[in-house]
Design a protein around this motif. Structure first.
Motif, PDB file in Angstrom:
ATOM      1  N   ALA A 256      -6.117   5.854   7.978  1.00 50.10           N
ATOM      2  CA  ALA A 256      -5.645   6.833   6.999  1.00 50.10           C
ATOM      3  C   ALA A 256      -4.209   7.275   7.259  1.00 50.10           C
ATOM      4  O   ALA A 256      -3.509   7.662   6.318  1.00 50.10           O
ATOM      5  N   LEU A 257      -3.744   7.195   8.519  1.00 56.43           N
ATOM      6  CA  LEU A 257      -2.409   7.694   8.876  1.00 56.43           C
ATOM      7  C   LEU A 257      -1.488   6.543   9.233  1.00 56.43           C
ATOM      8  O   LEU A 257      -0.814   6.539  10.265  1.00 56.43           O
ATOM      9  N   ASP A 258      -1.427   5.574   8.362  1.00 61.50           N
ATOM     10  CA  ASP A 258      -0.737   4.310   8.619  1.00 61.50           C
ATOM     11  C   ASP A 258       0.254   4.037   7.496  1.00 61.50           C
ATOM     12  O   ASP A 258      -0.127   4.096   6.317  1.00 61.50           O
ATOM     13  N   PRO A 259       1.518   3.732   7.807  1.00 60.35           N
ATOM     14  CA  PRO A 259       2.433   3.368   6.719  1.00 60.35           C
ATOM     15  C   PRO A 259       1.971   2.150   5.937  1.00 60.35           C
ATOM     16  O   PRO A 259       2.389   1.958   4.791  1.00 60.35           O
ATOM     17  N   LEU A 260       1.086   1.331   6.507  1.00 59.15           N
ATOM     18  CA  LEU A 260       0.571   0.159   5.804  1.00 59.15           C
ATOM     19  C   LEU A 260      -0.677   0.456   4.972  1.00 59.15           C
ATOM     20  O   LEU A 260      -1.241  -0.465   4.378  1.00 59.15           O
ATOM     21  N   LEU A 261      -1.105   1.703   4.912  1.00 59.32           N
ATOM     22  CA  LEU A 261      -2.321   2.018   4.162  1.00 59.32           C
ATOM     23  C   LEU A 261      -2.266   1.491   2.737  1.00 59.32           C
ATOM     24  O   LEU A 261      -3.238   0.915   2.229  1.00 59.32           O
ATOM     25  N   ASP A 262      -1.147   1.657   2.054  1.00 59.46           N
ATOM     26  CA  ASP A 262      -1.072   1.248   0.649  1.00 59.46           C
ATOM     27  C   ASP A 262      -1.137  -0.268   0.484  1.00 59.46           C
ATOM     28  O   ASP A 262      -1.488  -0.741  -0.602  1.00 59.46           O
ATOM     29  N   ASP A 263      -0.817  -1.029   1.515  1.00 60.43           N
ATOM     30  CA  ASP A 263      -0.989  -2.484   1.432  1.00 60.43           C
ATOM     31  C   ASP A 263      -2.462  -2.813   1.210  1.00 60.43           C
ATOM     32  O   ASP A 263      -2.820  -3.668   0.380  1.00 60.43           O
ATOM     33  N   THR A 264      -3.346  -2.144   1.949  1.00 64.93           N
ATOM     34  CA  THR A 264      -4.777  -2.368   1.791  1.00 64.93           C
ATOM     35  C   THR A 264      -5.289  -1.786   0.480  1.00 64.93           C
ATOM     36  O   THR A 264      -6.105  -2.416  -0.215  1.00 64.93           O
TER      37      THR A 264
END
Length: 316
Positions: A256-264
């Motif tokens: 949830a606290l990942d800059p790559l979250l929106d990739d998934t």
């Protein structure tokens, strides 16, 4: 997102960070330090995280490629042939060895009753694209042709990876489909690194370093893995626009606290719209890279158990 509403890391993540610091672990940044120093520090961190855990039988092998690819095969108890999970480690295409996620791979093999295969692909910037995907393709072919001689069942295989490894796993699934191959029955993609477009809400909210991985570091990774800007645009735009129909069931795990979250989050509806069975779980309070910390984090152990259950359902 304002400072007042900025979410906090889970308490167990903060405790894990303190435990690593108490053990003398220092993590370095490619943006600020030489690559060899960053890799050496990361390897020390991996050794710290890998302590303990089950000890399944382990075999090594090397796949002919350019350069050759070292493999580590983790075998469950009991006679083979064993179903296979090929896991491709992350590290921004720039770091990682056979030691990366070693404990996690041992745990999956022991708990799922499935052979887990880890590989050490060549790293950027010394070996930019397409070295790593070509090596992954060579390993997939080796598993099909030579896996049986090592007690593996090439008819029951899954593929997966974390971060950059998830990117490579998805590329291999698409390459297999294009070639008319159906080698993998399932895929587990963990906080996939899929896009160099860093203007998304998750980069805005989580890419400043407060949670570990930074947008600046991801930009560094892409610039070294795909240094030719035109080629990078072609490769990543092709992936973003790819027809995803005909892929096997996919498990998506995100932090949830990942800059790559929106990739998934962008990948999940594309998979569903293409008719693929897809499961998505977002782990609250967790940063990028949390799966690697099953020694320390309940969240990591939960994600590992989810992968184990998914592999058992799709391969056994």
């Amino acid at each position: 997102m304002t400072t007042e509403t900025k979410p906090a890391l889970a308490d167990e993540v903060k405790a894990a960070q303190r435990a690593a610091a108490d053990a003398g672990i220092v993590q370095l940044d490619f943006v600020k330090a030489p690559a060899d120093e960053v890799r050496a520090a990361n390897l020390r961190f991996q050794h710290f995280l890998n302590e303990g855990g089950p000890q399944p039988a382990v075999e090594t092998a090397t796949v002919a490629a350019e350069p050759p690819v070292p493999l580590r095969l983790y075998k469950p108890d009991g006679p083979g042939p064993h179903p296979v999970y090929l896991h491709i480690h992350g590290g921004g295409f720039a770091q990682g060895t056979l030691e990366t996620l070693d404990r996690v791979k041992r745990e999956i093999a022991s708990e799922a009753g499935i052979a887990v295969v880890g590989l050490e692909y060549a790293l950027a910037p010394e070996h930019p694209y397409p070295a790593a995907p070509r090596q992954v393709a060579a390993v997939a072919a080796w598993l099909s042709s030579d896996g049986a001689a090592h007690g593996l069942d090439p008819q029951r295989m899954a593929i997966g990876g974390d971060s950059a490894g998830a990117h490579l796993a998805l590329q291999q699934l698409l390459a297999d489909r294009a070639a008319g191959l159906g080698r993998f029955r399932a895929a587990a993609l963990v906080y996939a690194m899929l896009s160099d477009r860093h203007d998304s809400p998750s980069h805005r909210d989580f890419g400043d370093g407060s949670y570990g991985l930074t947008t600046a570091r991801l930009a560094w990774f892409w610039s070294r893995y795909l240094p030719d800007a035109a080629l990078r645009r072609q490769v990543l735009d092709d992936l973003a626009a790819a027809d995803l129909a005909g892929l096997p069931p996919v498990l998506l795990i995100a932090a949830a606290l990942d800059p790559l979250l929106d990739d998934t989050l962008a990948l999940e509806p594309r998979l569903a719209a293409a008719g693929n069975p897809v499961e998505l779980t977002i782990y609250e309070g967790m940063p990028h890279g949390f799966l690697n910390q099953t020694r320390l984090l309940d969240g990591a152990r939960s994600a590992r158990d989810q992968i184990v259950g998914f592999l058992r359902r799709t391969l056994l």
